[in-house]
Design a protein around this motif. Structure first.
Motif, PDB file in Angstrom:
ATOM      1  N   GLN A 115       0.862  -1.177   0.000  1.00 38.58           N
ATOM      2  CA  GLN A 115       0.000   0.000   0.000  1.00 38.58           C
ATOM      3  C   GLN A 115       0.902   1.231   0.000  1.00 38.58           C
ATOM      4  OE1 GLN A 115      -2.524   0.737   3.408  1.00 38.58           O
ATOM      5  NE2 GLN A 115      -4.091   1.697   2.132  1.00 38.58           N
TER       6      GLN A 115
ATOM      7  N   SER B 289      -1.871   6.082  -0.739  1.00 38.97           N
ATOM      8  CA  SER B 289      -2.769   5.272  -1.555  1.00 38.97           C
ATOM      9  C   SER B 289      -3.739   4.528  -0.654  1.00 38.97           C
ATOM     10  CB  SER B 289      -1.971   4.268  -2.398  1.00 38.97           C
ATOM     11  OG  SER B 289      -2.847   3.379  -3.065  1.00 38.97           O
TER      12      SER B 289
ATOM     13  N   SER C  62      -5.548   1.930  -1.903  1.00 39.11           N
ATOM     14  CA  SER C  62      -5.700   0.585  -2.455  1.00 39.11           C
ATOM     15  C   SER C  62      -4.551  -0.314  -2.019  1.00 39.11           C
ATOM     16  CB  SER C  62      -5.741   0.660  -3.990  1.00 39.11           C
ATOM     17  OG  SER C  62      -4.537   1.215  -4.499  1.00 39.11           O
TER      18      SER C  62
ATOM     19  N   LYS D 233      -2.280  -3.650  -2.991  1.00 35.13           N
ATOM     20  CA  LYS D 233      -1.848  -4.492  -4.090  1.00 35.13           C
ATOM     21  C   LYS D 233      -1.010  -5.642  -3.545  1.00 35.13           C
ATOM     22  CE  LYS D 233      -1.667  -0.577  -7.316  1.00 35.13           C
ATOM     23  NZ  LYS D 233      -0.812   0.202  -8.242  1.00 35.13           N
TER      24      LYS D 233
END
Length: 222
Positions: free
Chosen positions: A158, A162, A164, A166
């Motif tokens: 992360q 951010s 989101s 991943k």
């Protein structure tokens, strides 16, 4: 405890299946008695990772707003952080910081594990910053062993700023516990500094990070 174990096992399964982390040194975590986990800090997810992958429960600080945010999202966050034993604390508030350290003492006195980031807050440039002396104070006051942890690559899960996540491979290295004489709360600042520096040296050896000469300047609990 049942809810904690369920959430920990579920999170561990998700991390293992999606990130395939390399985890080294879990045998270095004491099998019983109090212990202090001292990791470097690269990502918002570091506490979740350590709590999920450690063989014993570890309680970390968490921002108070994670417990007070409204709406469905707020209720989910509160339930999660309460279930994993996180400790709410107002960042930057001295009185709250002192009370938080007292809460950590109570957990250690009960024979359980706690986690504290010596850097105070996450590094946004990848450097390992100078350790703040709260971890040294806890180690000398309680005599609990300190387990250094080096996290590598968690910042990619992360990225800073951010929202989101991943899935990415990361590594968690758990070092041999460090033992210090139990002096109680009445010890000198130089002694606390010396202990903290030794802990940071152990973390640096595990994480392989370049060292910064000063403190991370974001507000943090010391």
């Amino acid at each position: 405890m049942a809810m904690f174990d369920a959430i920990r096992w579920t999170t561990r399964g998700l991390l293992t299946s999606s990130c395939r982390p390399t985890v080294i040194g879990l045998e270095n975590v004491p099998e019983e008695g109090p212990f202090i986990v001292a990791p470097n800090h690269l990502s918002f997810l570091d506490s979740v990772i350590v709590q999920a992958l450690m063989p014993r429960p570890v309680a970390f600080f968490a921002k108070a707003e994670y417990f007070t945010t409204g709406g469905v999202k707020g209720k989910v966050m509160k339930s999660f952080f309460e279930a994993v034993g996180s400790i709410p604390v107002e960042r930057g508030e001295q009185a709250a910081s002192v009370q938080a350290l007292k809460t950590l003492l109570e957990i250690l006195d009960s024979g359980r594990g706690i986690g504290i980031y010596p850097e105070g807050t996450r590094s946004r440039d990848g450097l390992l910053y100078r350790g703040r002396t709260g971890v040294g104070w806890l180690a000398l006051t309680t005599g609990a062993p300190v387990v250094p942890v080096g996290l590598i690559g968690t910042e990619h899960l992360q990225p800073a700023d951010s929202k989101s996540i991943k899935p990415q491979h990361f590594t968690m290295k758990v070092g041999q516990p460090l033992y210090f004489d139990k002096t109680g709360p009445d010890h000198s600042l130089p002694a606390r500094r010396q202990v903290t520096d030794r802990i940071m040296d152990a973390i640096a050896e595990l994480s392989g990070q370049e060292r910064a000469t000063g403190y991370n300047q974001s507000k943090a609990i010391d």
